[in-house]
Scaffold this motif. Sequence first.
Motif, PDB file in Angstrom:
ATOM      1  N   LYS A   1       3.966   0.812  -8.401  1.00  0.00           N
ATOM      2  CA  LYS A   1       3.879   2.275  -8.416  1.00  0.00           C
ATOM      3  C   LYS A   1       2.431   2.739  -8.322  1.00  0.00           C
ATOM      4  N   ALA A   2       1.518   2.024  -8.980  1.00  0.00           N
ATOM      5  CA  ALA A   2       0.103   2.374  -8.936  1.00  0.00           C
ATOM      6  C   ALA A   2      -0.472   2.241  -7.533  1.00  0.00           C
ATOM      7  N   ARG A   3       0.160   1.419  -6.696  1.00  0.00           N
ATOM      8  CA  ARG A   3      -0.310   1.228  -5.328  1.00  0.00           C
ATOM      9  C   ARG A   3       0.390   2.165  -4.337  1.00  0.00           C
ATOM     10  N   GLY A   4       1.250   3.037  -4.842  1.00  0.00           N
ATOM     11  CA  GLY A   4       1.937   3.978  -3.969  1.00  0.00           C
ATOM     12  C   GLY A   4       3.186   3.441  -3.308  1.00  0.00           C
TER      13      GLY A   4
ATOM     14  N   THR B   1       5.256  -1.155 -12.528  1.00  0.00           N
ATOM     15  CA  THR B   1       4.057  -0.368 -12.823  1.00  0.00           C
ATOM     16  C   THR B   1       2.956  -0.681 -11.827  1.00  0.00           C
ATOM     17  N   SER B   2       2.793  -1.950 -11.516  1.00  0.00           N
ATOM     18  CA  SER B   2       1.774  -2.362 -10.555  1.00  0.00           C
ATOM     19  C   SER B   2       2.062  -1.805  -9.165  1.00  0.00           C
TER      20      SER B   2
ATOM     21  N   GLN C   1       0.835  -1.192   0.000  1.00  0.00           N
ATOM     22  CA  GLN C   1       0.000   0.000   0.000  1.00  0.00           C
ATOM     23  C   GLN C   1       0.872   1.245   0.000  1.00  0.00           C
ATOM     24  N   GLN C   2       0.222   2.400   0.014  1.00  0.00           N
ATOM     25  CA  GLN C   2       0.904   3.693  -0.021  1.00  0.00           C
ATOM     26  C   GLN C   2       1.976   3.779   1.072  1.00  0.00           C
TER      27      GLN C   2
ATOM     28  N   MET D   1      10.537   5.412 -15.840  1.00  0.00           N
ATOM     29  CA  MET D   1       9.281   5.552 -15.109  1.00  0.00           C
ATOM     30  C   MET D   1       9.477   6.054 -13.689  1.00  0.00           C
TER      31      MET D   1
END
Length: 235
Positions: A103-106, A100-101, A76-77, A125
């Motif tokens: 990073k999308a979750r923080g 990417t996965s 998580q974040q 990225m």
Amino acid sequence: MAGLVVTGTPRAPIDLLDALAGYGVATVHEAQGRDGLLASPIAPVQSGTRVAGSAVTATVAPGDNTTIAVAVEQCQQGDLLVVTPTAPCDMGYFGDLLATSLKARGVRGLVIDAGVRDIADLQAMGFPVWSRHVCAEGTTKGNLGDVNVPISIAGQIVNPGDAVLADDDGVVVVPRTRLAEVLDAAREREEKEELSRARYLAGEIALDVNNMRPMIEAAGIRYVDYRTWKEGLGS
């Protein structure tokens, strides 16, 4: 038996993690009694990046990255994923898709005692990684490790929820229960270094700034004029 996933683990507070990121790895390592530093082969694949996150830990089977995918779900974040194989392996466990996965979750970065790949993509990225190897060879899937259990990585024990600080100098682990204490010590150390820096700028040298002269005298230092030294060599 592998395959354990521990959920709901405590995490270091985000505000303390952000404060930790204000200090360098070397400063924090010294501030907590020269402890917690991962072995130097764990190195950044980028430069100029410093992150601090709460550890989500994972073990992975040799040559199999299935458990990284499992660990992503627990992230998580503010987290930082810390991964070690159950036996040494240099294969590329991690690349731009998993990044990417995360990073999308923080998630703030990855520390892995194995190989990563897609380095140019990771750099482009802006997903920071510290790894032992860079290797284009990919892994297989189907074998499990564990998630959010204490792990041994590069000479240190990391517990889930510990604070992990990483920069160009390497990676240091701060136990979650000591984070506030270590932050105070790091602040004091940095303030002391600022005073020393001012003295260096004024022309003083380390022997005086650090009061080293009594130490080197006790160790037996001797100063000899060059001509006397040359004559002694010839005698």
